[in-house]
Design an enzyme around this catalytic site. Structure first.
Site, short mmCIF file in Angstrom:
data_model
loop_
_atom_site.label_atom_id
_atom_site.label_comp_id
_atom_site.label_asym_id
_atom_site.label_seq_id
_atom_site.Cartn_x
_atom_site.Cartn_y
_atom_site.Cartn_z
N ARG A 49 -10.67 -7.18 8.35
CA ARG A 49 -11.90 -7.56 7.65
C ARG A 49 -11.53 -7.93 6.22
O ARG A 49 -10.39 -7.74 5.80
CB ARG A 49 -12.94 -6.44 7.72
CG ARG A 49 -12.31 -5.08 7.48
CD ARG A 49 -13.17 -4.13 6.76
NE ARG A 49 -13.62 -4.64 5.49
CZ ARG A 49 -12.86 -4.67 4.37
NH1 ARG A 49 -11.61 -4.22 4.38
NH2 ARG A 49 -13.35 -5.15 3.25
N GLY A 50 -12.54 -8.43 5.49
CA GLY A 50 -12.24 -8.91 4.14
C GLY A 50 -11.90 -10.39 4.23
O GLY A 50 -11.13 -10.81 5.11
N ALA A 51 -12.51 -11.17 3.34
CA ALA A 51 -12.44 -12.62 3.50
C ALA A 51 -11.01 -13.20 3.61
O ALA A 51 -10.71 -13.93 4.57
CB ALA A 51 -13.21 -13.28 2.36
N ARG A 89 -17.19 -14.68 12.73
CA ARG A 89 -17.95 -14.10 11.59
C ARG A 89 -18.38 -15.26 10.68
O ARG A 89 -17.54 -16.04 10.23
CB ARG A 89 -17.09 -13.09 10.81
CG ARG A 89 -16.79 -11.83 11.62
CD ARG A 89 -16.32 -10.69 10.74
NE ARG A 89 -17.39 -10.12 9.96
CZ ARG A 89 -17.19 -9.26 8.94
NH1 ARG A 89 -15.96 -8.90 8.61
NH2 ARG A 89 -18.20 -8.78 8.26
N GLN A 202 -16.94 0.84 3.82
CA GLN A 202 -15.62 0.29 3.44
C GLN A 202 -15.12 0.87 2.12
O GLN A 202 -13.92 0.98 1.90
CB GLN A 202 -15.69 -1.25 3.32
CG GLN A 202 -15.84 -1.98 4.63
CD GLN A 202 -17.29 -2.28 4.94
OE1 GLN A 202 -18.17 -1.50 4.60
NE2 GLN A 202 -17.54 -3.39 5.61
N ASP A 243 -17.12 -13.14 -0.45
CA ASP A 243 -16.86 -13.73 0.87
C ASP A 243 -17.08 -15.23 0.86
O ASP A 243 -16.52 -15.96 1.67
CB ASP A 243 -17.74 -13.08 1.93
CG ASP A 243 -17.23 -11.70 2.24
OD1 ASP A 243 -17.60 -10.77 1.50
OD2 ASP A 243 -16.43 -11.56 3.17
N ASN A 253 -21.38 -11.48 -1.18
CA ASN A 253 -20.45 -10.36 -0.99
C ASN A 253 -21.19 -9.28 -0.20
O ASN A 253 -22.37 -9.44 0.15
CB ASN A 253 -19.96 -9.83 -2.34
CG ASN A 253 -18.80 -8.86 -2.20
OD1 ASN A 253 -17.82 -9.16 -1.50
ND2 ASN A 253 -18.89 -7.70 -2.82
N LYS A 254 -20.51 -8.21 0.10
CA LYS A 254 -21.08 -7.13 0.93
C LYS A 254 -22.48 -6.74 0.48
O LYS A 254 -22.75 -6.66 -0.72
CB LYS A 254 -20.12 -5.94 0.88
CG LYS A 254 -20.49 -4.73 1.70
CD LYS A 254 -20.80 -5.03 3.15
CE LYS A 254 -19.70 -5.76 3.88
NZ LYS A 254 -20.17 -6.32 5.19
O1 MRU Z 1 -17.72 -7.06 6.18
P1 MRU Z 1 -16.44 -7.01 5.42
O2 MRU Z 1 -15.86 -5.65 5.30
O3 MRU Z 1 -15.44 -8.04 5.92
O4 MRU Z 1 -16.87 -7.46 3.95
C1 MRU Z 1 -15.88 -7.55 2.97
C2 MRU Z 1 -16.40 -7.80 1.62
O5 MRU Z 1 -17.59 -7.95 1.41
C3 MRU Z 1 -15.38 -7.95 0.54
O6 MRU Z 1 -15.91 -7.54 -0.67
C4 MRU Z 1 -14.98 -9.43 0.44
O7 MRU Z 1 -14.51 -9.90 1.67
C5 MRU Z 1 -13.99 -9.67 -0.59
S1 MRU Z 1 -12.37 -9.28 -0.01
C6 MRU Z 1 -11.24 -9.61 -1.20
#
Ligand code: MRU
Length: 364
Positions: A49-51, A89, A202, A243, A253-254
């Site tokens: 996970r994470g962009a 996603r 997270q 993201d 973002n989240k």
């Molecule tokens: O749903 P996730 O855990 O993939 O969401 C991740 C985030 O929102 C992070 O803050 C984002 O991807 C930045 S990662 C450098």
């Protein structure tokens, strides 16, 4: 710390390996990805996970898919593969970016095996690019932390972060955490407020684990605590990841990031977003209306797992029949963002600011 990377190709086994992020911090397990289906599963189920990491995993997914194709209708099959991966996603634009760039390296003028090699090289190259981007984001973000530290006469710089924009979300170092690691290495005292980040936690599970491994002082806080801390002057700055960032500087973002930005603006606290250019959607302007927001399964809200008697257990934490809404992300409008920390430097969250750092994108 062992291997600082979160994804790598195991040449002996001829497969991709990554950390299974669903299991941390209770278990540190390796997840193997051999096929397109497994790459899709890993992204969808948030093994990764994470962009930036989603983007790199998708690039390896394109390679794995190509490796298993017979050769008939290769180009068409790869286009279908790209669509499948993109649908896993929807919010993080790194995924679509990586898949489209991977598609652009294949050609019908060369053999399938040569195309497979090109896709492998592309995935490795993207991975290295993300590592370099994270390093440079760290250097630029460090300047902000240094400046705040100087004004505090050696008192720790208190930084609030939301979700996990650390190395687990990237390949190495992270985005939001990269300046923090560099500040810690440079003996600049920092203290990190880690939002737990419901529903998947997270922050509490992953960011806290990463910071703990690096001996960086931190405190986990329930998601609703940030506003109170800001009112009481207990936060010097906020750094989050992204993201998808639009050309006018709106930031997806989240879920919950927007509320932190509002509280930061109300209290005059700088709110920075650290992101590599692979997270910028050059074709979008208005984040609130144009960025697709992922909605995920209700069980992420209704169930929670934790350690009990040395074993991981899953518990239901809400009434059995209550409906649940689970939006994965929200959009922070550019006006609430103090600055974007990119691999090329820090800019205002405006079209002009972004294009000043990335002038080659002006024509698009
Ligand atoms: O749903 P996730 O855990 O993939 O969401 C991740 C985030 O929102 C992070 O803050 C984002 O991807 C930045 S990662 C450098």
């Amino acid at each position: 710390m062992g291997n600082p990377q979160t994804i790598w190709f195991n040449h002996q086994k001829q497969l991709v390996e990554t950390i299974d992020q669903r299991k941390l911090p209770f278990q540190n397990l390796i997840f193997e990805i051999t096929t397109l289906d497994e790459a899709e599963y890993a992204i969808k189920e948030m093994v990764v996970r994470g962009a930036p990491l989603i983007g790199v995993t998708a690039a390896y997914g394109m390679f794995l898919a190509a490796r298993n194709l017979s050769g008939n209708n290769f180009q068409e099959e790869m286009k279908l593969t790209a669509e499948k991966l993109k649908s896993t996603r929807p919010t993080a634009v790194n995924l679509a970016f990586a898949v489209d760039e991977a598609l652009s390296v294949i050609s019908d003028q060369i053999s399938v095996s040569e195309n497979v090699k090109k896709l492998f090289d592309y995935a490795e190259n993207l991975k290295q690019r993300e590592i370099d981007f994270s390093k440079n984001i760290g250097k630029h973000g460090l300047e902000i932390i240094e400046a705040i530290s100087k004004s505090k006469n050696g008192e720790p710089v208190r930084i609030l972060t939301h979700c996990n924009a650390g190395r687990l979300a990237c390949v190495e170092l992270g985005t939001a955490t990269s300046p923090i690691y560099l500040a810690h290495e440079a003996d600049i005292p920092v203290h990190i407020w880690v939002d737990e980040t419901r529903p998947r936690n997270q922050g509490a599970r992953l960011t806290a684990w990463e910071l703990g491994q690096a001996d960086i002082p931190h405190t986990i806080i329930p998601d609703n605590t940030g506003g109170h801390l800001m009112q009481h002057k207990m936060v010097d700055m906020v750094i989050v990841g992204s993201d998808r960032t639009t050309l006018n500087g709106d930031v997806a973002n989240k879920i919950g990031t927007y509320l932190k930005a509002l509280a930061a603006a109300d209290n005059g606290i700088p709110f920075y977003v650290a992101l590599p250019s692979t997270t910028i959607d050059w074709g979008l302007n208005d984040g609130v209306t144009e960025i697709p927001i992922e909605q995920r399964n209700a069980t992420e809200v209704s169930m929670m797992d934790g350690m009990l008697g040395g074993e991981v257990h899953e518990f239901r934490i809400i009434p059995e029949n209550s409906p649940v809404a689970n939006y994965g992300f929200d959009v922070t409008p550019a006006r609430l963002v103090t600055g974007l920390i990119t691999e090329r430097g820090i800019c205002k969250a405006t079209r002009e600011g972004i294009l000043c750092l990335f002038p080659e994108k002006e024509i698009q």
